[in-house]
Design an enzyme around this catalytic site. Structure first.
Site, PDB file in Angstrom:
ATOM      1  N   ASP A 172       0.858  -1.186   0.000  1.00 44.24           N
ATOM      2  CA  ASP A 172       0.000   0.000   0.000  1.00 44.24           C
ATOM      3  C   ASP A 172       0.895   1.238   0.000  1.00 44.24           C
ATOM      4  O   ASP A 172       2.007   1.210   0.533  1.00 44.24           O
ATOM      5  CB  ASP A 172      -0.885   0.017   1.257  1.00 44.24           C
ATOM      6  CG  ASP A 172      -2.052  -0.952   1.135  1.00 44.24           C
ATOM      7  OD1 ASP A 172      -2.171  -1.638   0.110  1.00 44.24           O
ATOM      8  OD2 ASP A 172      -2.856  -1.011   2.098  1.00 44.24           O
ATOM      9  N   ASP A 174       0.466   3.880   1.679  1.00 41.79           N
ATOM     10  CA  ASP A 174       0.421   4.635   2.933  1.00 41.79           C
ATOM     11  C   ASP A 174       1.061   3.889   4.106  1.00 41.79           C
ATOM     12  O   ASP A 174       0.835   4.246   5.263  1.00 41.79           O
ATOM     13  CB  ASP A 174      -1.040   5.003   3.262  1.00 41.79           C
ATOM     14  CG  ASP A 174      -1.967   3.796   3.267  1.00 41.79           C
ATOM     15  OD1 ASP A 174      -1.470   2.653   3.308  1.00 41.79           O
ATOM     16  OD2 ASP A 174      -3.198   4.002   3.227  1.00 41.79           O
ATOM     17  N   TRP A 234     -13.578  -1.687  -1.623  1.00 39.58           N
ATOM     18  CA  TRP A 234     -12.751  -2.000  -0.445  1.00 39.58           C
ATOM     19  C   TRP A 234     -13.103  -3.353   0.172  1.00 39.58           C
ATOM     20  O   TRP A 234     -14.273  -3.685   0.342  1.00 39.58           O
ATOM     21  CB  TRP A 234     -12.941  -0.892   0.608  1.00 39.58           C
ATOM     22  CG  TRP A 234     -11.975  -1.025   1.750  1.00 39.58           C
ATOM     23  CD1 TRP A 234     -10.740  -0.448   1.847  1.00 39.58           C
ATOM     24  CD2 TRP A 234     -12.168  -1.791   2.933  1.00 39.58           C
ATOM     25  NE1 TRP A 234     -10.144  -0.821   3.024  1.00 39.58           N
ATOM     26  CE2 TRP A 234     -10.995  -1.647   3.720  1.00 39.58           C
ATOM     27  CE3 TRP A 234     -13.200  -2.598   3.419  1.00 39.58           C
ATOM     28  CZ2 TRP A 234     -10.831  -2.264   4.955  1.00 39.58           C
ATOM     29  CZ3 TRP A 234     -13.033  -3.216   4.648  1.00 39.58           C
ATOM     30  CH2 TRP A 234     -11.858  -3.040   5.404  1.00 39.58           C
ATOM     31  N   GLU A 237     -10.102  -8.671  -0.529  1.00 39.89           N
ATOM     32  CA  GLU A 237      -9.166  -9.189  -1.541  1.00 39.89           C
ATOM     33  C   GLU A 237      -7.908  -9.761  -0.886  1.00 39.89           C
ATOM     34  O   GLU A 237      -7.348 -10.749  -1.364  1.00 39.89           O
ATOM     35  CB  GLU A 237      -8.839  -8.098  -2.580  1.00 39.89           C
ATOM     36  CG  GLU A 237      -7.739  -7.120  -2.255  1.00 39.89           C
ATOM     37  CD  GLU A 237      -8.012  -6.209  -1.071  1.00 39.89           C
ATOM     38  OE1 GLU A 237      -9.180  -6.085  -0.662  1.00 39.89           O
ATOM     39  OE2 GLU A 237      -7.052  -5.618  -0.548  1.00 39.89           O
ATOM     40  N   ASP A 238      -7.498  -9.180   0.235  1.00 39.63           N
ATOM     41  CA  ASP A 238      -6.303  -9.702   0.921  1.00 39.63           C
ATOM     42  C   ASP A 238      -6.616 -11.015   1.653  1.00 39.63           C
ATOM     43  O   ASP A 238      -5.741 -11.881   1.796  1.00 39.63           O
ATOM     44  CB  ASP A 238      -5.698  -8.646   1.866  1.00 39.63           C
ATOM     45  CG  ASP A 238      -6.735  -7.971   2.741  1.00 39.63           C
ATOM     46  OD1 ASP A 238      -7.949  -8.210   2.582  1.00 39.63           O
ATOM     47  OD2 ASP A 238      -6.338  -7.177   3.618  1.00 39.63           O
ATOM     48  N   HIS A 267      -6.202   8.175   7.104  1.00 40.15           N
ATOM     49  CA  HIS A 267      -6.944   8.768   5.985  1.00 40.15           C
ATOM     50  C   HIS A 267      -8.394   8.317   6.003  1.00 40.15           C
ATOM     51  O   HIS A 267      -8.743   7.339   6.667  1.00 40.15           O
ATOM     52  CB  HIS A 267      -6.299   8.367   4.647  1.00 40.15           C
ATOM     53  CG  HIS A 267      -6.290   6.878   4.435  1.00 40.15           C
ATOM     54  ND1 HIS A 267      -7.387   6.182   3.955  1.00 40.15           N
ATOM     55  CD2 HIS A 267      -5.333   5.943   4.650  1.00 40.15           C
ATOM     56  CE1 HIS A 267      -7.092   4.890   3.897  1.00 40.15           C
ATOM     57  NE2 HIS A 267      -5.851   4.716   4.324  1.00 40.15           N
TER      58      HIS A 267
HETATM   59  N1  UDP Z   1      -5.539   3.173  -3.028  1.00 42.95           N
HETATM   60  C1  UDP Z   1      -5.309   4.319  -3.769  1.00 42.95           C
HETATM   61  N2  UDP Z   1      -6.333   5.121  -4.116  1.00 42.95           N
HETATM   62  C2  UDP Z   1      -7.612   4.855  -3.763  1.00 42.95           C
HETATM   63  C3  UDP Z   1      -7.860   3.699  -2.999  1.00 42.95           C
HETATM   64  C4  UDP Z   1      -6.810   2.899  -2.628  1.00 42.95           C
HETATM   65  O1  UDP Z   1      -4.160   4.604  -4.108  1.00 42.95           O
HETATM   66  O2  UDP Z   1      -8.508   5.638  -4.128  1.00 42.95           O
HETATM   67  C5  UDP Z   1      -4.441   2.231  -2.749  1.00 42.95           C
HETATM   68  C6  UDP Z   1      -3.399   2.780  -1.811  1.00 42.95           C
HETATM   69  O3  UDP Z   1      -2.157   2.179  -2.097  1.00 42.95           O
HETATM   70  C7  UDP Z   1      -3.937   2.325  -0.486  1.00 42.95           C
HETATM   71  C8  UDP Z   1      -4.407   0.923  -0.809  1.00 42.95           C
HETATM   72  O4  UDP Z   1      -4.941   1.044  -2.125  1.00 42.95           O
HETATM   73  O5  UDP Z   1      -2.980   2.370   0.544  1.00 42.95           O
HETATM   74  C9  UDP Z   1      -5.422   0.309   0.152  1.00 42.95           C
HETATM   75  O6  UDP Z   1      -6.531   1.168   0.343  1.00 42.95           O
HETATM   76  P1  UDP Z   1      -6.829   1.837   1.761  1.00 42.95           P
HETATM   77  O7  UDP Z   1      -5.606   2.568   2.204  1.00 42.95           O
HETATM   78  O8  UDP Z   1      -8.064   2.631   1.679  1.00 42.95           O
HETATM   79  O9  UDP Z   1      -7.073   0.572   2.702  1.00 42.95           O
HETATM   80  P2  UDP Z   1      -6.974   0.494   4.293  1.00 42.95           P
HETATM   81  O10 UDP Z   1      -6.458   1.802   4.811  1.00 42.95           O
HETATM   82  O11 UDP Z   1      -8.309   0.199   4.799  1.00 42.95           O
HETATM   83  O12 UDP Z   1      -6.019  -0.620   4.528  1.00 42.95           O
HETATM   84  C1  BGC Z   2     -11.183  -7.026   5.232  1.00 39.23           C
HETATM   85  C2  BGC Z   2      -9.757  -6.903   4.779  1.00 39.23           C
HETATM   86  C3  BGC Z   2      -9.068  -5.818   5.587  1.00 39.23           C
HETATM   87  C4  BGC Z   2      -9.203  -6.135   7.067  1.00 39.23           C
HETATM   88  C5  BGC Z   2      -8.542  -5.115   7.958  1.00 39.23           C
HETATM   89  C6  BGC Z   2     -11.232  -7.292   6.730  1.00 39.23           C
HETATM   90  O1  BGC Z   2     -12.552  -7.316   7.170  1.00 39.23           O
HETATM   91  O2  BGC Z   2     -11.812  -8.097   4.542  1.00 39.23           O
HETATM   92  O3  BGC Z   2      -9.723  -6.585   3.405  1.00 39.23           O
HETATM   93  O4  BGC Z   2      -7.716  -5.723   5.238  1.00 39.23           O
HETATM   94  O5  BGC Z   2     -10.558  -6.237   7.412  1.00 39.23           O
HETATM   95  O6  BGC Z   2      -9.034  -3.840   7.751  1.00 39.23           O
HETATM   96 MN    MN Z   3      -4.687   2.835   4.059  1.00 39.59          MN
END
Ligand code: UDP
Ligand code: BGC
Ligand code: MN
Length: 323
Positions: A172, A174, A234, A237-238, A267
């Site tokens: 990711d 971030d 969202w 997938e992982d 974020h």
């Molecule tokens: N991401 C991005 N733009 C978006 C959505 C997601 O670049 O509009 C990429 C980015 O690398 C991000 C990753 O996909 O860190 C995972 O998404 P997000 O950070 O929202 O997931 P979470 O914080 O819930 O793990």
């Molecule tokens: C989601 C995953 C995510 C995890 C932590 C799970 O419920 O399926 O995609 O990475 O929560 O946020």
């Molecule tokens: Mn993130």
């Protein structure tokens, strides 16, 4: 002066045009002093100079790092700070033969600020870790629903066209490690590098959590048929990837909890990446679909390859979810 070059999809890959390419500054020592006396060892191949393999335990690692996301550098400042990085975001240790050739793949859309923080911290860490590496930012074009895992598949394919990488780190944009002993390298099994994230209290939120940053050798990636292309929006997938790993008879390697500490830039959920309840349906069927859905079924169109000093950005059209 704008140092980027762009390759559009109708142009041949082997560029003959010469653009305003920044000169590679790889003949600088880590502390910024000149090591021009070593210049020949940089220009010749390592083998020609009888260099030894880089050590398993890189000597310049410092351990715990203080990571803060308040001040942000401009891209120009970042380039100045990281003069050892070669154009396109490539690095190769000058004084030993790297153990792995590593492609770092970042799924991306509209997160320029996060990318700058990531580059600021990761280039120096990766350099100290002494791998050969290339940074690939895979940007989803347009406004359709985001598809993180499909972008990761694109990254595998596109990076493999450029170099014979043996290891792929999918990260990711971030997430930054808080300890440089968390080696961005591949191991015996697929490796989960973001195993102790700050937002989960520096531990796994659940045993099968496999998000954030993961590392696969080429063979491990192909063994699981890459990632699913069918998770739009969202979530989940992982979890699918984790299942692919265990169903393929592999397990997951993780660093120790202290070494695996990572920080995520806080974020809001992005527009176009809302939680998708349909992803649970895809997940519940993955046992039956995983051999058809993945690396072997990947379809996308390449829109643009943009070479920046500190990274290569590849913009692609990956389509939209089925209606
Ligand atoms: N991401 C991005 N733009 C978006 C959505 C997601 O670049 O509009 C990429 C980015 O690398 C991000 C990753 O996909 O860190 C995972 O998404 P997000 O950070 O929202 O997931 P979470 O914080 O819930 O793990
Ligand atoms: C989601 C995953 C995510 C995890 C932590 C799970 O419920 O399926 O995609 O990475 O929560 O946020
Ligand atoms: Mn993130």
């Amino acid at each position: 002066m704008d140092k980027r070059i762009e390759i559009h999809r109708n142009e041949p890959f082997g560029l003959t045009r010469v653009y305003s390419r920044a000169s590679p500054n790889h003949i600088r020592a880590f502390d910024g002093t000149s090591t021009l006396s070593n210049a020949t060892s940089v220009t010749k191949s390592p083998e020609a100079n009888h260099l030894e393999k880089c050590p398993d335990d890189p000597p310049e690692l410092v351990g715990p790092l203080r990571i803060v996301f308040d001040e942000e550098q401009s891209m120009e400042q970042l380039v100045e700070l990281n003069t050892y990085v070669e154009f396109g975001g490539h690095y190769k240790p000058p004084d030993c033969i790297p153990l792995q050739r590593i492609a770092i793949i970042i799924p991306f859309r509209n997160r320029e600020h996060h990318l700058r923080h990531w580059l600021y911290y990761l280039h120096p860490i990766l350099r100290r870790q002494q791998g050969e590496y290339g940074i690939y930012v895979i940007e989803q074009a347009g406004e359709n629903t985001f598809n993180r895992a499909k972008l990761l598949n694109v990254g595998f394919v596109e990076a493999s066209k450029e170099n014979n990488y043996d290891c792929f780190i999918f990260s990711d944009v971030d997430i930054v490690p808080e300890n440089d002993r968390n080696l961005y390298r591949c191991s015996q099994n697929p490796r989960h590098l973001a195993c102790a994230m700050d937002k989960f209290g520096y531990k796994l939120p659940y045993t099968g959590y496999f998000g954030g940053v993961v590392a696969f050798t080429k063979e491990q990636y192909l063994k699981i048929n890459g990632f699913s292309n069918n998770y739009w929006g969202w979530g989940t997938e992982d979890d699918d990837t984790y299942k692919r790993v265990t169903l393929s008879g592999m397990s997951v390697d993780r660093p120790d909890r202290n070494v695996g500490r990572t920080k995520m830039i806080r974020h809001q959920r992005d527009k176009g990446n809302e939680v998708n309840e349909k992803n649970y349906v895809v997940y519940n069927r993955m046992k039956y679909t995983r051999n058809q859905d993945g690396y072997i079924s990947l379809k996308y169109s390449l829109i643009k390859i943009e070479k920046n000093q500190l990274f290569t950005k590849i913009t692609v059209d990956i389509g939209k979810p089925p209606s």
